[in-house]
Write an enzyme that holds these catalytic residues in place. Sequence first.
Site, PDB file in Angstrom:
ATOM      1  N   PRO A 171      14.068  22.781   7.077  1.00 13.13           N
ATOM      2  CA  PRO A 171      14.073  23.825   6.051  1.00 13.13           C
ATOM      3  C   PRO A 171      14.771  23.329   4.792  1.00 13.13           C
ATOM      4  O   PRO A 171      15.675  22.498   4.869  1.00 13.13           O
ATOM      5  CB  PRO A 171      14.875  24.946   6.703  1.00 13.13           C
ATOM      6  CG  PRO A 171      15.739  24.271   7.697  1.00 13.13           C
ATOM      7  CD  PRO A 171      14.976  23.086   8.193  1.00 13.13           C
TER       8      PRO A 171
ATOM      9  N   SER B  38      26.998  21.887   4.347  1.00 13.88           N
ATOM     10  CA  SER B  38      25.967  21.306   5.195  1.00 13.88           C
ATOM     11  C   SER B  38      25.076  22.405   5.765  1.00 13.88           C
ATOM     12  O   SER B  38      25.395  23.583   5.683  1.00 13.88           O
ATOM     13  CB  SER B  38      26.610  20.509   6.328  1.00 13.88           C
ATOM     14  OG  SER B  38      26.997  21.398   7.355  1.00 13.88           O
ATOM     15  N   LYS B  39      23.975  21.960   6.346  1.00 12.28           N
ATOM     16  CA  LYS B  39      23.034  22.913   6.929  1.00 12.28           C
ATOM     17  C   LYS B  39      23.683  23.714   8.049  1.00 12.28           C
ATOM     18  O   LYS B  39      23.275  24.818   8.353  1.00 12.28           O
ATOM     19  CB  LYS B  39      21.816  22.172   7.478  1.00 12.28           C
ATOM     20  CG  LYS B  39      20.970  21.567   6.376  1.00 12.28           C
ATOM     21  CD  LYS B  39      19.638  21.078   6.890  1.00 12.28           C
ATOM     22  CE  LYS B  39      18.820  20.551   5.715  1.00 12.28           C
ATOM     23  NZ  LYS B  39      17.461  20.180   6.047  1.00 12.28           N
ATOM     24  N   ARG B  40      24.681  23.127   8.678  1.00 10.18           N
ATOM     25  CA  ARG B  40      25.326  23.813   9.800  1.00 10.18           C
ATOM     26  C   ARG B  40      26.377  24.828   9.355  1.00 10.18           C
ATOM     27  O   ARG B  40      26.748  25.703  10.109  1.00 10.18           O
ATOM     28  CB  ARG B  40      25.972  22.796  10.741  1.00 10.18           C
ATOM     29  CG  ARG B  40      24.986  22.102  11.639  1.00 10.18           C
ATOM     30  CD  ARG B  40      25.671  21.006  12.422  1.00 10.18           C
ATOM     31  NE  ARG B  40      26.373  20.083  11.553  1.00 10.18           N
ATOM     32  CZ  ARG B  40      25.783  19.085  10.903  1.00 10.18           C
ATOM     33  NH1 ARG B  40      24.505  18.881  11.034  1.00 10.18           N
ATOM     34  NH2 ARG B  40      26.482  18.282  10.125  1.00 10.18           N
ATOM     35  N   ASP B  41      26.852  24.716   8.124  1.00  6.64           N
ATOM     36  CA  ASP B  41      27.929  25.605   7.675  1.00  6.64           C
ATOM     37  C   ASP B  41      27.546  27.069   7.764  1.00  6.64           C
ATOM     38  O   ASP B  41      28.366  27.920   8.070  1.00  6.64           O
ATOM     39  CB  ASP B  41      28.340  25.275   6.241  1.00  6.64           C
ATOM     40  CG  ASP B  41      29.169  24.011   6.194  1.00  6.64           C
ATOM     41  OD1 ASP B  41      29.774  23.684   7.227  1.00  6.64           O
ATOM     42  OD2 ASP B  41      29.193  23.345   5.153  1.00  6.64           O
TER      43      ASP B  41
END
Length: 504
Positions: free
Chosen positions: A16, A265-268
Amino acid sequence: MADSVRVRFAPSPTGPLHIGGVRTALYNYLYAKKNNGSFLLRIEDTDQKRTVSGAEEYIYSALEWLGIVPDESPKHEGSLGPYHQSERNEIYEKWVQILIDKGLAYYAFDTLEELDAHRKEHEKKGKTFIYNWHNRLKLKNSLSVSAKETGEKIKSGAPYVIRFLMWNDGDDEVVRCPDIIRGNVDVDCKLLDDKILYKSDGFPTYHFANVVDDHLMKISHVIRGEEWLPSLALHIKLYDAFGWTTPSFAHLPLILKPNGKGKLSKRDGDQLGFPVFPIQWGEEMKGYRETGFLPEAVVNFLALLGWNNGDEQEVFTIEEMISLFDLNRVHHASARFDPEKNKWFNQQHIQALSLSSFAQLCKAEVERHTQTYLTDEKLLSMAEMVQPRVVLLGDLWPALKIFFEAPDEYDSKAIKKVWKENTATLLQTVAERLVNEDHLKTDAFKSLLQSIAEGAGTGIGALMGPLRLVLVGSLTGPDLLQLTHTLGARVVIDRINIALMEIS
Ligand code: GLU
């Protein structure tokens, strides 16, 4: 440089689109529109192993939702396509051959194991293995073996890569890398490696395809994330190798986590509980759209992550941003992502909607939850009361619900505060006196409350709080007289009766 402004957003469909990528797209878009130029979308899908299904469609949907619409893209090609790199292999083959013929690129046959062994050997000595001028003649490539042997190897199907000849004796040692945001950076070419331009799978690398495409698609300005800054020297050397004029470059500042420590980051999003994607991806990863943000608010807060107009203004329409945007006003210091502030931007944009646009949002929400038919007058009146109270679109239904449903519960603290001994009697009187009124004119209703209060030897205040409580379940909410007017006498009477049973 090309005469007209042509910029591109060149994502790889590997997942994404993260909010940082969206900002890059936005800055390209703003710059193109400001300069009456063209904004291109090029899909960089040469790394087939990393391509993720659905990611390309996601890019289109996200940009469309945000209104960052490309002038040229795989879906709407201009004359310089194709716009998928995976469809441009013939073009890259032609141009890499030109570099080989010029003696500026060469075949390399070293296997991964061999390269790994070199790396380890260097590490043991505390050194770093770099494939370049100081060792290329000792390695396995078309510079170190004869042309005949090279030809035979290629014919026999031996795997090879094509490398760029970064620096050779006699070349300039320094490559100047100009950047609109950071000024000039000088890089020592002798420290750089002979980058792979073509991989053994027969596809070009990012660096090669990117430079060739930017040139052939007549890109005037390359606006992209700071993570590409270390590649700039190589890219400039590639332009030089072809004898092409370089575009202008602008590397955008990093976006930092809310605590300022490290890159967002994408995980944040998952970990810190706010979206980092424009729209939903898969089952779990919610986007700004699903969280109740307006696209114009997302575009606004992203624009300010790295740019400002040099004054205090923070809330901008897209038209204002287009007319004010200036790459010279993009700062190089990293920008901190602030999810709370993003909500504030959303609230500002919701307040800025015209009443009729906001009413349309309300209408859709009402239709989703009830079968009620609303007159325009009623809809507008509800919208007017609700608009100042909405931060996220998810607040719409909870705010609108009071017009359609009696409260599920009554706030106990509020009861304690406003429910007095005579409250029930006062409310009963209100209900009785309302029976003959089917339409609650606000002035008339106010006088009615006043006369009931006075009759009981108290002030109107003794009625306002309890009335609000029975109508909405708490002491918050829109103006009471406007509310009762919109609800109508019938509903007000019903809610008084329901509450009298529940509370007393
Ligand atoms: N495909 C690269 C990316 O995914 C493009 C970088 C560039 O804009 O040059 O970010």
